[in-house]
Write a protein that holds these residues in place. Structure first.
Motif, PDB file in Angstrom:
ATOM      1  N   GLU A  63      31.785  54.257  32.391  1.00 26.96           N
ATOM      2  CA  GLU A  63      32.811  54.660  33.360  1.00 26.96           C
ATOM      3  C   GLU A  63      33.103  56.156  33.257  1.00 26.96           C
ATOM      4  N   TRP A  66      30.380  58.145  34.911  1.00 26.80           N
ATOM      5  CA  TRP A  66      30.471  58.127  36.366  1.00 26.80           C
ATOM      6  C   TRP A  66      31.643  58.956  36.877  1.00 26.80           C
ATOM      7  N   ILE A  67      32.732  58.982  36.140  1.00 27.20           N
ATOM      8  CA  ILE A  67      33.876  59.811  36.548  1.00 27.20           C
ATOM      9  C   ILE A  67      33.456  61.276  36.643  1.00 27.20           C
ATOM     10  N   MET A 119      37.185  56.914  39.732  1.00 25.73           N
ATOM     11  CA  MET A 119      35.791  57.011  40.160  1.00 25.73           C
ATOM     12  C   MET A 119      35.678  57.036  41.686  1.00 25.73           C
TER      13      MET A 119
END
Length: 551
Positions: A63, A66-67, A119
């Protein structure tokens, strides 16, 4: 000069009417540069906020990746789509929509209660950025038909882009230390609201030829192709295996889709992008130079930030301040680029920029575990000036070679090249760095093999592992990791210098003088006029070529 050209009888439909005194076009430049500044800031401003985001939202490793990565990933993949759409429906319209979406997405990111919302907000920021970036450059191309004035405008535009990307960590460090991580997004909201109002009032509308339908399928194919390549490259840069379902497969699919896109554009009567542009040496070479310049330096910039923070122990704000000599040198190169271009021409300017940057990179190999501020400052000054000179000359040559009615597509190609070069550079130089760093952690006295293997992943990981060891083992592991990182940095610097020298050789294909491509465009326009209006329209030259000349 261009004031009379833009407003005179020879003005094309795609070129907005400007005042003869030239005040409006410089005002337009200010608006475009301010909006570009905040988009460029968002590319790097999150780097220093990652620890605070991790502590507050508790994202998992995937995560968090992806952020950080979803913004440039989405932006890069949609540049061609929105650049060519702006040519069809209006560049100002796309730009204003981009302002609105960027502001709303910034609010969502600043107030995100969990990693998933952050995101999504970052992805929306990428869409807004993809609307704004090519539109600023294509509108600039339209409102400055005279090449000399356009060179000045591109110099200011490119300097602002460099300042935004380089100042991002400084501003981010200040905001995180004094407020909270959401403030790095919150600052976008009032500026984008102001840009939306000012842009609606001041910016001229312009568009290219509207013959034939817009190739929706082609735009989607191009977006998916770029997305696949950038995704695979970023996965490699994050340490994933080169041959794997999340790395090699997206790259192969992306390349196949881009080949399909090129073949489709060659067959269409009204393509999104005229592939014949790449047959012109100045255009294709300029695009290649942009890719190589970004490939050699963006990954290096991230490694330099790690060096300043993890090896020298500087805070995020102090790290940003150490990068300021690079910012000021880039600004100087952008603001003096027009005169340099006229004095020595694109070929010499881009080649010498590459050589100067390579020399600066090699000078920085004298960096060690000890702080040498004067060496760093001197190296960053040479680096910023040389790098910005290269990008300035390449962008100016690329835009001047493209017909005015295709400026959105040309700008999108330039920005996509910029993003692709940056992504590949992070992966390539990151891999070189890891390959040179890891062997130094294979056997560390007093440290278990399992701990050494974990420490070999990165310097940050080594410090985390060391924190759980006894005093003697902790000191030994930290020293070994720091020394290995510095050795890896030296290897990476040499690899970057080699790429830059290759770029200097490629740049020798550019025209000697800035006027050469303009004169060729004029000649093509005269030929098109002699053959009749239909022939001129088919070539994408004729009247737009005369407007480009600014004579």
């Amino acid at each position: 000069m261009s004031g009379t050209t833009a407003s005179g009888s020879g003005r094309t439909a795609g070129v907005p009417r400007l005042s003869s005194g030239g005040v409006n076009r410089w005002t337009v430049l200010i608006v475009l540069c301010v909006s570009l500044l905040f988009v460029a800031l968002d590319t790097t401003i999150l780097y220093v906020a990652v620890p605070s985001v991790t502590e507050d939202l508790r994202p998992g490793p995937v995560e968090l990746l992806w952020i950080v990565d979803v913004y440039p990933l989405i932006a890069a993949s949609l540049l061609i789509l929105f650049g060519t759409l702006g040519d069809r429906v209006g560049r100002r319209r796309i730009l204003l929509l981009g302002y609105g979406l960027f502001g709303l997405a910034s609010a969502a990111a600043a107030l995100a209660p969990n990693p998933q919302i952050l995101m999504v907000a970052r992805a929306l920021l990428g869409i807004g950025g993809a609307m704004i970036m090519p539109a600023t450059l294509s509108i600039l191309r339209q409102v400055f038909p005279d090449r000399r004035e356009r060179a000045v405008a591109i110099g200011v535009w490119s300097a602002v882009a460099a300042v935004g990307a380089a100042v991002g960590p400084v501003l981010g460090g200040f905001l995180v230390e004094n407020f909270w991580w959401g403030s790095v997004f919150l600052i976008n909201i009032p500026m984008m609201a102001a840009m939306l109002l000012i842009g609606r009032w001041l910016l001229p509308e312009s568009r290219g030829e509207r013959n034939g339908p817009w190739d929706v399928i082609g735009a989607i194919v191009a977006a998916l192709g770029v997305l696949g390549i950038v995704l695979g490259v970023k996965r490699i840069g994050s340490g994933a295996a080169v041959v794997g379902p999340t790395t090699l497969l997206p790259i192969v699919l992306g390349v196949a889709l881009l080949i399909l896109f090129v073949r489709r554009q060659r067959r269409r009567a009204h393509p999104l992008i005229d592939m014949r542009l790449f047959a012109r040496p100045a255009f294709g070479t300029s695009v290649g130079c942009i890719v190589l310049a970004m490939l050699a330096l963006v990954g290096l910039q991230l490694i330099a930030v790690q060096y300043l923070q993890l090896v020298l122990g500087l805070s995020p704000l102090e790290t940003g301040l150490r990068m300021l000599p690079l910012v000021f040198a880039a600004m100087a190169a952008g603001l003096t680029g027009s005169k340099m271009l006229q004095a020595i021409g694109p070929r010499a300017m881009v080649s010498l920029g590459f050589v100067l940057t390579a020399a600066a990179v090699l000078c920085l190999t004298a960096m060690s575990a000890d702080d040498r501020p004067w060496l760093l400052s001197g190296g960053f000054v040479l680096l910023g000036f040389g790098f910005q000179s290269t990008l300035f000359g390449a962008y100016e040559s690329m835009l001047s070679e493209a017909p005015a009615e295709q400026s959105g597509g040309a700008a999108a190609i330039g920005e996509t090249s910029y993003q692709l070069g940056a992504g590949i550079g992070v992966a390539l130089l990151g891999s070189v760095m890891n390959a040179a760093y890891a062997p130094g952690l294979a056997h560390v006295g007093g440290v278990a093999d399992k701990a050494s293997r974990s420490a070999a992943h990165s310097l940050g990981e080594a410090y985390k592992v060391a924190a759980g060891l006894g005093p003697a083992a902790r000191a030994a592991l930290r020293e070994a990791a720091r020394d290995s990182f510095v050795r890896g940095l030296h290897v990476t610097l040499v690899a970057s210098a080699v790429l830059l020298l290759v770029g200097a050789g490629i740049a020798l294909r550019l025209p000697r003088r800035a006027a050469e491509s303009t004169e060729r465009a004029e000649a093509e326009g005269e030929t098109a006029q002699a053959e009749g209006p239909a022939a001129g329209a088919g070539r994408g030259s004729g009247e737009p070529a005369r407007a480009t000349s600014g004579r």
